[in-house]
Design a protein around this motif. Structure first.
Motif, PDB file in Angstrom:
ATOM      1  N   ALA A 113       0.815  -1.211   0.000  1.00 20.78           N
ATOM      2  CA  ALA A 113       0.000   0.000   0.000  1.00 20.78           C
ATOM      3  C   ALA A 113       0.848   1.260   0.000  1.00 20.78           C
ATOM      4  O   ALA A 113       0.429   2.292  -0.535  1.00 20.78           O
ATOM      5  CB  ALA A 113      -0.921   0.007   1.224  1.00 20.78           C
ATOM      6  N   VAL A 114       2.042   1.209   0.590  1.00 19.84           N
ATOM      7  CA  VAL A 114       2.842   2.411   0.801  1.00 19.84           C
ATOM      8  C   VAL A 114       3.930   2.585  -0.237  1.00 19.84           C
ATOM      9  O   VAL A 114       4.133   3.684  -0.755  1.00 19.84           O
ATOM     10  CB  VAL A 114       3.470   2.383   2.219  1.00 19.84           C
ATOM     11  N   SER A 115       4.637   1.511  -0.567  1.00 25.60           N
ATOM     12  CA  SER A 115       5.873   1.648  -1.341  1.00 25.60           C
ATOM     13  C   SER A 115       5.652   1.473  -2.835  1.00 25.60           C
ATOM     14  O   SER A 115       5.096   0.462  -3.273  1.00 25.60           O
ATOM     15  CB  SER A 115       6.904   0.626  -0.852  1.00 25.60           C
ATOM     16  N   ARG A 116       6.116   2.417  -3.611  1.00 24.74           N
ATOM     17  CA  ARG A 116       6.057   2.272  -5.064  1.00 24.74           C
ATOM     18  C   ARG A 116       7.140   1.331  -5.563  1.00 24.74           C
ATOM     19  O   ARG A 116       7.162   0.973  -6.744  1.00 24.74           O
ATOM     20  CB  ARG A 116       6.194   3.634  -5.737  1.00 24.74           C
ATOM     21  N   ARG A 117       8.051   0.908  -4.684  1.00 23.21           N
ATOM     22  CA  ARG A 117       9.052  -0.092  -5.059  1.00 23.21           C
ATOM     23  C   ARG A 117       8.460  -1.490  -5.072  1.00 23.21           C
ATOM     24  O   ARG A 117       9.114  -2.425  -5.564  1.00 23.21           O
ATOM     25  CB  ARG A 117      10.227  -0.048  -4.074  1.00 23.21           C
ATOM     26  N   ALA A 118       7.269  -1.653  -4.520  1.00 24.36           N
ATOM     27  CA  ALA A 118       6.648  -2.974  -4.474  1.00 24.36           C
ATOM     28  C   ALA A 118       5.914  -3.233  -5.781  1.00 24.36           C
ATOM     29  O   ALA A 118       4.941  -2.545  -6.097  1.00 24.36           O
ATOM     30  CB  ALA A 118       5.675  -3.055  -3.297  1.00 24.36           C
ATOM     31  N   PRO A 119       6.356  -4.222  -6.566  1.00 21.63           N
ATOM     32  CA  PRO A 119       5.653  -4.514  -7.822  1.00 21.63           C
ATOM     33  C   PRO A 119       4.288  -5.121  -7.560  1.00 21.63           C
ATOM     34  O   PRO A 119       4.084  -5.845  -6.585  1.00 21.63           O
ATOM     35  CB  PRO A 119       6.588  -5.511  -8.514  1.00 21.63           C
ATOM     36  N   LEU A 120       3.351  -4.820  -8.435  1.00 20.75           N
ATOM     37  CA  LEU A 120       1.981  -5.308  -8.306  1.00 20.75           C
ATOM     38  C   LEU A 120       1.602  -6.143  -9.521  1.00 20.75           C
ATOM     39  O   LEU A 120       2.161  -5.965 -10.616  1.00 20.75           O
ATOM     40  CB  LEU A 120       1.005  -4.133  -8.185  1.00 20.75           C
ATOM     41  N   VAL A 123      -4.383   4.670  -3.805  1.00 18.68           N
ATOM     42  CA  VAL A 123      -4.008   4.210  -2.469  1.00 18.68           C
ATOM     43  C   VAL A 123      -2.652   4.731  -2.026  1.00 18.68           C
ATOM     44  O   VAL A 123      -2.499   5.266  -0.910  1.00 18.68           O
ATOM     45  CB  VAL A 123      -4.026   2.666  -2.415  1.00 18.68           C
ATOM     46  N   ARG A 124      -1.651   4.608  -2.878  1.00 15.95           N
ATOM     47  CA  ARG A 124      -0.275   4.811  -2.422  1.00 15.95           C
ATOM     48  C   ARG A 124       0.068   6.242  -2.000  1.00 15.95           C
ATOM     49  O   ARG A 124       0.758   6.407  -0.988  1.00 15.95           O
ATOM     50  CB  ARG A 124       0.704   4.320  -3.503  1.00 15.95           C
ATOM     51  N   PRO A 125      -0.357   7.278  -2.702  1.00 15.40           N
ATOM     52  CA  PRO A 125       0.027   8.618  -2.234  1.00 15.40           C
ATOM     53  C   PRO A 125      -0.448   8.920  -0.826  1.00 15.40           C
ATOM     54  O   PRO A 125       0.326   9.399   0.014  1.00 15.40           O
ATOM     55  CB  PRO A 125      -0.634   9.540  -3.274  1.00 15.40           C
ATOM     56  N   ALA A 126      -1.714   8.642  -0.522  1.00 17.69           N
ATOM     57  CA  ALA A 126      -2.226   8.923   0.820  1.00 17.69           C
ATOM     58  C   ALA A 126      -1.605   8.001   1.854  1.00 17.69           C
ATOM     59  O   ALA A 126      -1.272   8.431   2.971  1.00 17.69           O
ATOM     60  CB  ALA A 126      -3.749   8.784   0.833  1.00 17.69           C
ATOM     61  N   ALA A 127      -1.436   6.703   1.513  1.00 17.38           N
ATOM     62  CA  ALA A 127      -0.847   5.758   2.463  1.00 17.38           C
ATOM     63  C   ALA A 127       0.589   6.154   2.796  1.00 17.38           C
ATOM     64  O   ALA A 127       1.004   6.127   3.963  1.00 17.38           O
ATOM     65  CB  ALA A 127      -0.902   4.343   1.891  1.00 17.38           C
ATOM     66  N   PHE A 128       1.347   6.532   1.780  1.00 15.24           N
ATOM     67  CA  PHE A 128       2.729   6.946   2.017  1.00 15.24           C
ATOM     68  C   PHE A 128       2.783   8.214   2.857  1.00 15.24           C
ATOM     69  O   PHE A 128       3.636   8.362   3.744  1.00 15.24           O
ATOM     70  CB  PHE A 128       3.436   7.179   0.680  1.00 15.24           C
ATOM     71  N   ALA A 129       1.878   9.137   2.620  1.00 18.38           N
ATOM     72  CA  ALA A 129       1.876  10.387   3.375  1.00 18.38           C
ATOM     73  C   ALA A 129       1.586  10.142   4.855  1.00 18.38           C
ATOM     74  O   ALA A 129       2.232  10.725   5.734  1.00 18.38           O
ATOM     75  CB  ALA A 129       0.837  11.342   2.794  1.00 18.38           C
ATOM     76  N   LEU A 130       0.632   9.263   5.177  1.00 15.06           N
ATOM     77  CA  LEU A 130       0.336   8.958   6.580  1.00 15.06           C
ATOM     78  C   LEU A 130       1.462   8.173   7.227  1.00 15.06           C
ATOM     79  O   LEU A 130       1.749   8.340   8.420  1.00 15.06           O
ATOM     80  CB  LEU A 130      -0.985   8.190   6.675  1.00 15.06           C
ATOM     81  N   ALA A 190       5.508   5.109 -11.154  1.00 12.65           N
ATOM     82  CA  ALA A 190       6.782   5.648 -10.726  1.00 12.65           C
ATOM     83  C   ALA A 190       6.621   6.943  -9.959  1.00 12.65           C
ATOM     84  O   ALA A 190       7.467   7.285  -9.166  1.00 12.65           O
ATOM     85  CB  ALA A 190       7.683   5.882 -11.950  1.00 12.65           C
ATOM     86  N   GLY A 191       5.520   7.651 -10.208  1.00 13.39           N
ATOM     87  CA  GLY A 191       5.344   8.911  -9.504  1.00 13.39           C
ATOM     88  C   GLY A 191       4.801   8.762  -8.110  1.00 13.39           C
ATOM     89  O   GLY A 191       5.483   9.062  -7.143  1.00 13.39           O
ATOM     90  N   PRO A 192       3.574   8.294  -7.939  1.00 10.92           N
ATOM     91  CA  PRO A 192       2.972   8.301  -6.632  1.00 10.92           C
ATOM     92  C   PRO A 192       3.433   7.133  -5.779  1.00 10.92           C
ATOM     93  O   PRO A 192       4.067   6.218  -6.244  1.00 10.92           O
ATOM     94  CB  PRO A 192       1.477   8.182  -6.935  1.00 10.92           C
ATOM     95  N   GLY A 193       3.019   7.172  -4.569  1.00 12.04           N
ATOM     96  CA  GLY A 193       3.330   6.091  -3.650  1.00 12.04           C
ATOM     97  C   GLY A 193       4.608   6.337  -2.926  1.00 12.04           C
ATOM     98  O   GLY A 193       5.295   7.324  -3.106  1.00 12.04           O
ATOM     99  N   GLY A 194       4.971   5.354  -2.048  1.00 15.52           N
ATOM    100  CA  GLY A 194       6.142   5.506  -1.198  1.00 15.52           C
ATOM    101  C   GLY A 194       7.392   5.084  -1.883  1.00 15.52           C
ATOM    102  O   GLY A 194       7.823   3.998  -1.730  1.00 15.52           O
TER     103      GLY A 194
END
Length: 469
Positions: free
Chosen positions: A193-200, A211-218, A465-469
């Motif tokens: 949910a947080v890391s954009r390094r995690a492949p989906l 999901v990722r931008p808000a999850a990473f921010a919190l 690549a942009g959003p997320g942690g």
């Protein structure tokens, strides 16, 4: 004719998969054990008699993944112990989660997409080894101490009856294994949910922008509170002395205190009480509120804390500023096409989930007591043992009684958090409206260059690549 080249030799695929899972589990456990051991040593648990330190360390690991520790013992009908501890030393939990996530992600680096079967296989292998580790922790977290009850009459009666009072503790297998498994699954859920390094898997790529931008921010907010608390703790240790116990708290229970402060700053309410001496060094305003007259349950909120220290009101603006900054970060890491209300709703949901988890993580229940021939004994050493497990500063010496409870009022905390998230999410999106977002192309680009720019923008958005942690 030149022979075809072959790849470098290495472990077969199945063996490599199990080795990767073993690396994740071992790295997490070693990191947790190192932090817990140092914290317990600073708390004085190294002085525990009869080789008690390793079992107490194992008990701390059990608590860190959500388990509980039961204390029992006595001397037949002469003396009896009734006790139990359920509280997470969140410094240990946080370090373990971060290390597990980092090792797991490094094994998947340089990949934007992964098959669902592969990811489930990696998680399943890690879960199997983690369950084995939890069983080992449960078996190891068990020890018995011979205690001195104190008082010449008590000693005389005990000697005449040939009774040797003992107190022991053991990790509860059901909660340690069951909740410990849920803890690991929550770590994996947070990673994706947080890391954009995690492949989906390809089917889930479309959800990452929501999901990722808000999850990473919190997640950044929670880490920000830990950083602020760590600085404050170090300054306290240097200026006010008692550095050993202060550092023990930082290494064992820093997030317990600062994430509680985050919830209180948003207006959430906890209920609890503190009776007797558990050896838990907590901030003076919190300790004063918890020690309500007559052992009654107290309400912990900004108002009751400010009655003992007016500086507690600063928790409100700190929470507002950090949450607004996080909302700006979430909007900044999202494509410009996302509407303001979408930012607000997504950030509200993320804030509500975060406060719900904080409430569950900061729950505490620790009750202990000893009675001799039906008469309760005074306060003392069992509280010190609990303090050693949970962050205190004295080893076992005698036996006492007391209790600590701390429970959130989730039915009001979660809606409050959602309201804060809605407001700050809207404000953060407005502040980010004039800021360049990921994937945007600035300046005038024409012809073939414009097409390449548009393609690059679309690629960045689709790959996450942009959003997320």
């Amino acid at each position: 004719m030149q022979q075809p080249t072959t790849g470098a030799a290495g472990p077969p695929g199945v063996v490599r998969g199990w080795l990767d899972a073993l690396a994740v589990v071992l790295a997490g456990l070693v990191a947790m054990a190192a932090v817990a051991a140092l914290g317990l040593w600073l708390a004085g648990a190294s002085d525990l008699p009869e080789g008690g330190f390793p079992p107490v360390l194992a008990a701390t690991l059990a608590l860190a993944v959500g388990g509980s520790v039961q204390l029992d013992g006595g001397a037949g009908s002469f003396a009896a112990v009734d006790a139990g501890v359920s509280a997470m030393p969140l410094s240990v939990s946080l370090v373990g989660a971060v290390v597990i996530a980092e090792v797991f992600l490094r094994q998947l680096r340089f990949r934007a997409v992964a098959g669902g079967g592969e990811l489930l296989g990696r998680i399943a292998r890690t879960v199997v080894l983690w369950l084995i580790a939890l069983v080992v922790i449960t078996v190891t977290a068990k020890h018995t101490f011979v205690i001195q009850l104190g008082g010449s009459l008590v000693e005389t009666i005990g000697g005449a009856l040939g009774l040797t009072p003992e107190v022991g503790f053991h990790a509860d297998g059901a909660t340690t294994i069951g909740i410990g498994l849920a803890w690991l699954l929550l770590v994996f859920a947070a990673v994706f949910a947080v890391s954009r390094r995690a492949p989906l898997p390809r089917g889930l790529l479309r959800y990452q922008l929501a999901v990722r931008p808000a999850a990473f921010a919190l997640w950044t907010v929670l880490l920000g509170y830990v950083a602020i608390g760590a600085v404050a703790g170090v300054v306290t240790a240097l200026v006010h002395g008692n550095a050993r116990s202060t550092m023990a708290v930082l290494l064992l229970a820093l997030p317990d205190l600062v994430w509680l402060a985050f919830g209180l700053g948003l207006g959430a309410v906890w209920h609890g009480r503190l009776v007797g001496a558990l050896g838990l060094p907590v901030p003076q305003p919190l300790s004063a509120v918890l020690r309500a007259p007559g052992g009654k349950e107290a309400t912990i909120d900004l108002g009751t804390l400010a009655d003992h220290d007016a500086r507690s009101w600063w928790l409100l603006p700190v929470a507002a500023v950090l949450l607004t900054a996080a909302a700006f970060l979430a909007a900044r890491r999202s494509p410009r096409g996302v509407r303001l209300w979408q930012h607000a709703v997504r950030f509200a949901l993320a804030t509500a989930v975060t406060v719900l988890l904080v409430g569950l993580w900061t729950r505490m229940d620790a009750d202990y007591g000893l009675s001799v021939l039906g008469v309760g004994l005074g306060q003392g050493g069992l509280g010190d043992l609990l303090g050693a497990v949970l962050g205190g500063d004295n080893p076992v010496s005698a036996l006492g009684s007391g209790s600590l409870t701390l429970r959130p009022e989730l039915w009001t905390a979660v809606p409050l958090a959602a309201g804060w998230g809605l407001l700050t999410g809207l404000l953060g999106a407005l502040l980010a409206a004039r800021v360049r977002h990921p994937g945007e192309v600035t300046g005038e680009v024409t012809g073939k260059g414009a097409g390449k720019g548009a393609a690059a923008s679309g690629g960045a958005a689709s790959s996450g690549a942009g959003p997320g942690g």
